[in-house]
Scaffold this active site. Sequence first.
Site, PDB file in Angstrom:
ATOM      1  N   MET A  89     -10.664   7.544   5.120  1.00  0.00           N
ATOM      2  CA  MET A  89     -11.051   6.510   6.091  1.00  0.00           C
ATOM      3  C   MET A  89     -10.394   6.777   7.444  1.00  0.00           C
ATOM      4  O   MET A  89      -9.514   7.604   7.556  1.00  0.00           O
ATOM      5  CB  MET A  89     -10.628   5.123   5.606  1.00  0.00           C
ATOM      6  CG  MET A  89     -11.153   4.787   4.227  1.00  0.00           C
ATOM      7  SD  MET A  89     -12.935   4.843   4.125  1.00  0.00           S
ATOM      8  CE  MET A  89     -13.329   3.466   5.148  1.00  0.00           C
ATOM      9  N   HIS A  96      -9.645   2.212  -1.254  1.00  0.00           N
ATOM     10  CA  HIS A  96      -9.047   1.142  -0.454  1.00  0.00           C
ATOM     11  C   HIS A  96      -9.423  -0.156  -1.164  1.00  0.00           C
ATOM     12  O   HIS A  96     -10.512  -0.695  -0.970  1.00  0.00           O
ATOM     13  CB  HIS A  96      -9.594   1.165   0.965  1.00  0.00           C
ATOM     14  CG  HIS A  96      -9.278   2.429   1.698  1.00  0.00           C
ATOM     15  ND1 HIS A  96      -8.041   2.701   2.219  1.00  0.00           N
ATOM     16  CD2 HIS A  96     -10.048   3.512   1.984  1.00  0.00           C
ATOM     17  CE1 HIS A  96      -8.047   3.882   2.807  1.00  0.00           C
ATOM     18  NE2 HIS A  96      -9.258   4.396   2.678  1.00  0.00           N
ATOM     19  N   SER A 134      -7.956   9.836  -2.912  1.00  0.00           N
ATOM     20  CA  SER A 134      -7.686  10.461  -1.617  1.00  0.00           C
ATOM     21  C   SER A 134      -7.072   9.547  -0.570  1.00  0.00           C
ATOM     22  O   SER A 134      -6.441  10.038   0.367  1.00  0.00           O
ATOM     23  CB  SER A 134      -8.986  11.060  -1.060  1.00  0.00           C
ATOM     24  OG  SER A 134      -9.990  10.064  -0.964  1.00  0.00           O
ATOM     25  N   GLU A 135      -7.236   8.222  -0.702  1.00  0.00           N
ATOM     26  CA  GLU A 135      -6.741   7.332   0.364  1.00  0.00           C
ATOM     27  C   GLU A 135      -6.357   5.974  -0.208  1.00  0.00           C
ATOM     28  O   GLU A 135      -6.838   4.936   0.233  1.00  0.00           O
ATOM     29  CB  GLU A 135      -7.810   7.161   1.461  1.00  0.00           C
ATOM     30  CG  GLU A 135      -8.261   8.442   2.101  1.00  0.00           C
ATOM     31  CD  GLU A 135      -9.289   8.236   3.204  1.00  0.00           C
ATOM     32  OE1 GLU A 135      -9.484   7.075   3.626  1.00  0.00           O
ATOM     33  OE2 GLU A 135      -9.885   9.228   3.643  1.00  0.00           O
ATOM     34  N   LEU A 136      -5.462   5.960  -1.158  1.00  0.00           N
ATOM     35  CA  LEU A 136      -5.187   4.746  -1.921  1.00  0.00           C
ATOM     36  C   LEU A 136      -4.306   3.762  -1.159  1.00  0.00           C
ATOM     37  O   LEU A 136      -3.231   4.110  -0.664  1.00  0.00           O
ATOM     38  CB  LEU A 136      -4.501   5.131  -3.238  1.00  0.00           C
ATOM     39  CG  LEU A 136      -4.068   3.972  -4.139  1.00  0.00           C
ATOM     40  CD1 LEU A 136      -5.277   3.161  -4.611  1.00  0.00           C
ATOM     41  CD2 LEU A 136      -3.267   4.502  -5.328  1.00  0.00           C
TER      42      LEU A 136
END
Length: 742
Positions: free
Chosen positions: A1, A617, A644-646
Amino acid sequence: MKYKKIFPILALTSLIFSSCDDQIMEWEKDPSHGEVTTAELPLELAEKITRYDALNTYTDFVLGNGIGVNLYLEDVVYQKIINENFDEVTAGYDMKHGPMVNSNGELNFTKVDAFIAATKEAGLKVFGHTLNWHQNQNASYLNGLIAPTVIPGASGSSSLDLSGLKDGTLNGWGAWNSGDGITVIDNSGLTGTDQAVKMIASATSSAEYNLQLVSPDITVVQGHNYEISFYIKSDQPGSGRISFEGLDNNYPYKDWFSTDGEWTSSFPTTSAWQQVKFNVNDFQGNTFKMAFDLGKLPSVTYYIDINNINVVDLDAEPEAILNLSSLKDGSLSDWGAWNSGDGISVIENSGLTGTAQAVQMIASATSSAEYNLQLITPSISITQGHNYEISFYIKSDQTGSGRISFDGLENNYPYKDWFSTGGDWTGSFPTTSAWTQIKFTVNDFQGDTFKMAFDLGKLPSVTYLIDVDNIIITDLDASSGSGGGSGPIIVEKTDAEKAEIIDASMEDWISKMVGHYKNDVFAWDVVNEPMKEGGSLRDGNVTDLADDEFYWVKYMGEDFAVKAFKYAREYGNANDVLFINDYNLEYSLEKCDGLIEYVTYIESQGATVDGIGTQMHVSLNSDKSKIEQMFIKLAASGKLIKISELDVRLGTNSPTEAQLAEQAEMYRYIMEMFQKNVPVAQQYGVTVWGVSDNVQEHEYWLPDESPNLWDTNYKRKHAYKGVADGLAGKDVSEDFSGELDN
């Protein structure tokens, strides 16, 4: 993101993520509660958390963090936490197309090189993020590549009679040595709708005069200089010459056409339209003829655009409606440089052709209204009741905004029926790094003169260029033949041409980025967020684009990702790990299925996708059963799987003890489900998005929130324990022995 942008917080049962908004929101405290700190935790729990080891000691797969490059390079505490707890870092913003690529398409590696050096010294790996996305792009540069081609017009009215060409009869024209045919063809000129003369050299053609088209007599004034110009192309490499009747030198062999600095009597032709332009003045009498000699090479077909064969008297007295003299001499003596911002000046070699003049206008850093930067014309004489067309060409070094205001019209500040944006009429027009023509008509004059102002002060720190030669005001109701030069020709690129250009730009960007970091970065997010929520591929048909949005798929079709993966593999290392990545896969299982199907398609076209990234997210209300189903689906793809973008948001920047505990439990659940449902061989790893709830991390990303593992003072939160326990597969603190510190 986006690290640079902001997500709106949506109050839904399961939090849905969508495109990011561009407005910077302020980070604020709830005055009734205070900052998010470990003070919310019971003392015993807080002390337990301090005894946990570094996070990456609890797992064998890659544990990463999505970070701010500036913070990492400048904040010692922030850097220390990352170095101690993680194996890999992802630059949230700085490795994307937007910050890397300038307005000329050049890459600036300085900041990222420093970042790579610092992480390498710390023993960290860098995950490349991201090579292809529709946001955080230098969209102005990319759109400029596919903008219409602007072709300069003639310098004045033409003396050449084209009627015999335009009616197709060739009356008055001599089709001498006509080869395999000289004809007039519709829809074959510069714009695709204009006429062209088609001339075909025979298979035995070997000399220029084997294919000739000769003009009618052209009347001239002795002692004047005449500019001859035309546009020509051929179906294969060709060669042309212009010869004359009525000149002292009818077959000139010098000072005509330059090829790599060498002057020659002939010019090359290709499949692209090119302008041939030169001057003559050695007339023997008051008329002359010219011949297009195209017979030098056999079996070549040539096209000459009819509307743009011009013979112009450069010494004729022009009928000027707008006096450009003080622009051309750079003095601006009769132009009003009102509110001149950071400067209004005339610059050489900066106009449409690259050699023409341009007015440069620079908005100051505090500029905020159109009138903060104004250039006013001299008085312009008009005829009451006539319609006047105003046109000019403008570009800017970044996305800008312009307006034209007036002195002497009934409506000096028009806000409608002027410039169309998406079908809506507005008083302003956008500008980009591509030359754009602004054209409109006025007729509501109060008297016999008026002035107009270029108002370019709306946006700060934008530099504008206006081509001097093409500020044109034309009396549309004047008798024909009264005007001076013709305006430029706009040639729109075809869809195929746009696809080819954007493909080449993608290859250039990926090859340079991956090639530059070939010895430093071995895993890349190649394609980011390609899917719509329902599971179909994005198509790029978006009406309200942000300044940094550009959809590669719109021009390259569904194979845009195929190309991206092929280029990343070709210019990187053979063993680089290449990912495709998207968000909301745990919310929309249809989107998850669609992404997996797209991976199958990409590989069916000859590219290889090594892994799939799921951003995650999430919130406390995210559906846990769907989270597990997502991991099962992703694992079934057989690909490496990466979270990948926790992050886990709470909907507040001042949570309660209970909310902190729920956050920790959600983090733990996700770690456990990842390891339970994704086979070890497919577990690439987990990247937590951000370090702390400190305000400096949340100016652009998740303001008014508390999604991370450290609090505002960089103390471990309950969530830290949740991640560690989830990675370890047990409550680590149960193994602690000895008394806790009081």
